[in-house]
Design a protein around this motif. Structure first.
Motif, mmCIF file in Angstrom:
data_model
loop_
_atom_site.group_PDB
_atom_site.id
_atom_site.type_symbol
_atom_site.label_atom_id
_atom_site.label_comp_id
_atom_site.label_asym_id
_atom_site.label_seq_id
_atom_site.Cartn_x
_atom_site.Cartn_y
_atom_site.Cartn_z
ATOM 1 N N THR A 43 -34.451 -24.068 -53.424
ATOM 2 C CA THR A 43 -33.424 -23.653 -54.372
ATOM 3 C C THR A 43 -32.122 -24.372 -54.059
ATOM 4 N N PRO A 44 -31.230 -24.496 -55.041
ATOM 5 C CA PRO A 44 -29.946 -25.148 -54.770
ATOM 6 C C PRO A 44 -29.118 -24.294 -53.812
ATOM 7 N N PRO A 45 -28.246 -24.922 -53.033
ATOM 8 C CA PRO A 45 -27.397 -24.139 -52.129
ATOM 9 C C PRO A 45 -26.469 -23.225 -52.912
ATOM 10 N N ARG A 46 -26.193 -22.076 -52.346
ATOM 11 C CA ARG A 46 -25.284 -21.129 -52.996
ATOM 12 C C ARG A 46 -23.859 -21.636 -52.889
ATOM 13 N N LYS A 47 -23.070 -21.373 -53.903
ATOM 14 C CA LYS A 47 -21.658 -21.744 -53.881
ATOM 15 C C LYS A 47 -20.904 -20.711 -53.055
ATOM 16 N N SER A 48 -19.943 -21.177 -52.277
ATOM 17 C CA SER A 48 -19.142 -20.249 -51.483
ATOM 18 C C SER A 48 -18.110 -19.566 -52.375
ATOM 19 N N ARG A 49 -17.729 -18.389 -51.996
ATOM 20 C CA ARG A 49 -16.739 -17.639 -52.758
ATOM 21 C C ARG A 49 -15.353 -18.225 -52.531
ATOM 22 N N PRO A 50 -14.482 -18.112 -53.524
ATOM 23 C CA PRO A 50 -13.111 -18.584 -53.335
ATOM 24 C C PRO A 50 -12.460 -17.847 -52.159
ATOM 25 N N GLY A 51 -11.799 -18.592 -51.304
ATOM 26 C CA GLY A 51 -11.125 -17.996 -50.156
ATOM 27 C C GLY A 51 -12.038 -17.781 -48.960
ATOM 28 N N ALA A 52 -13.268 -18.310 -49.014
ATOM 29 C CA ALA A 52 -14.183 -18.157 -47.876
ATOM 30 C C ALA A 52 -13.659 -18.955 -46.690
ATOM 31 N N PRO A 53 -13.893 -18.466 -45.470
ATOM 32 C CA PRO A 53 -13.443 -19.195 -44.278
ATOM 33 C C PRO A 53 -14.050 -20.602 -44.256
ATOM 34 N N ALA A 54 -13.317 -21.545 -43.677
ATOM 35 C CA ALA A 54 -13.760 -22.937 -43.666
ATOM 36 C C ALA A 54 -15.131 -23.115 -43.027
ATOM 37 N N GLY A 55 -15.423 -22.376 -41.961
ATOM 38 C CA GLY A 55 -16.729 -22.476 -41.309
ATOM 39 C C GLY A 55 -17.850 -22.031 -42.231
ATOM 40 N N ARG A 56 -17.596 -21.051 -43.046
ATOM 41 C CA ARG A 56 -18.610 -20.560 -43.980
ATOM 42 C C ARG A 56 -18.848 -21.558 -45.110
ATOM 43 N N VAL A 57 -17.795 -22.243 -45.534
ATOM 44 C CA VAL A 57 -17.931 -23.243 -46.592
ATOM 45 C C VAL A 57 -18.805 -24.396 -46.097
#
Length: 59
Positions: A43-57
């Motif tokens: 599956t395609p990678p999930r998009k990170s939520r706005p304001g997510a920590p840089a490590g999570r992005v």
């Protein structure tokens, strides 16, 4: 019926168990299959939520 539930009801998940080399490209509605069958249900990678920590992005 949800996408993953329909795939399971139709027996598609059995293909993953019986045929190790099967790889299927899926859309975001099948994230559960991707989790259950890594390397086979793609599956395609999930998009990170706005304001997510840089490590999570980066993940």
């Amino acid at each position: 019926m949800h996408d993953v539930t329909a795939a399971r009801a139709a027996g598609i998940t059995g293909c993953f168990r019986h045929f190790d080399l099967v790889e299927i490209l899926l859309d975001g509605g099948y994230l559960g299959l991707s989790r259950d069958h890594p390397g086979q249900a793609l599956t395609p990678p999930r998009k990170s939520r706005p304001g997510a920590p840089a490590g999570r992005v980066e993940q």
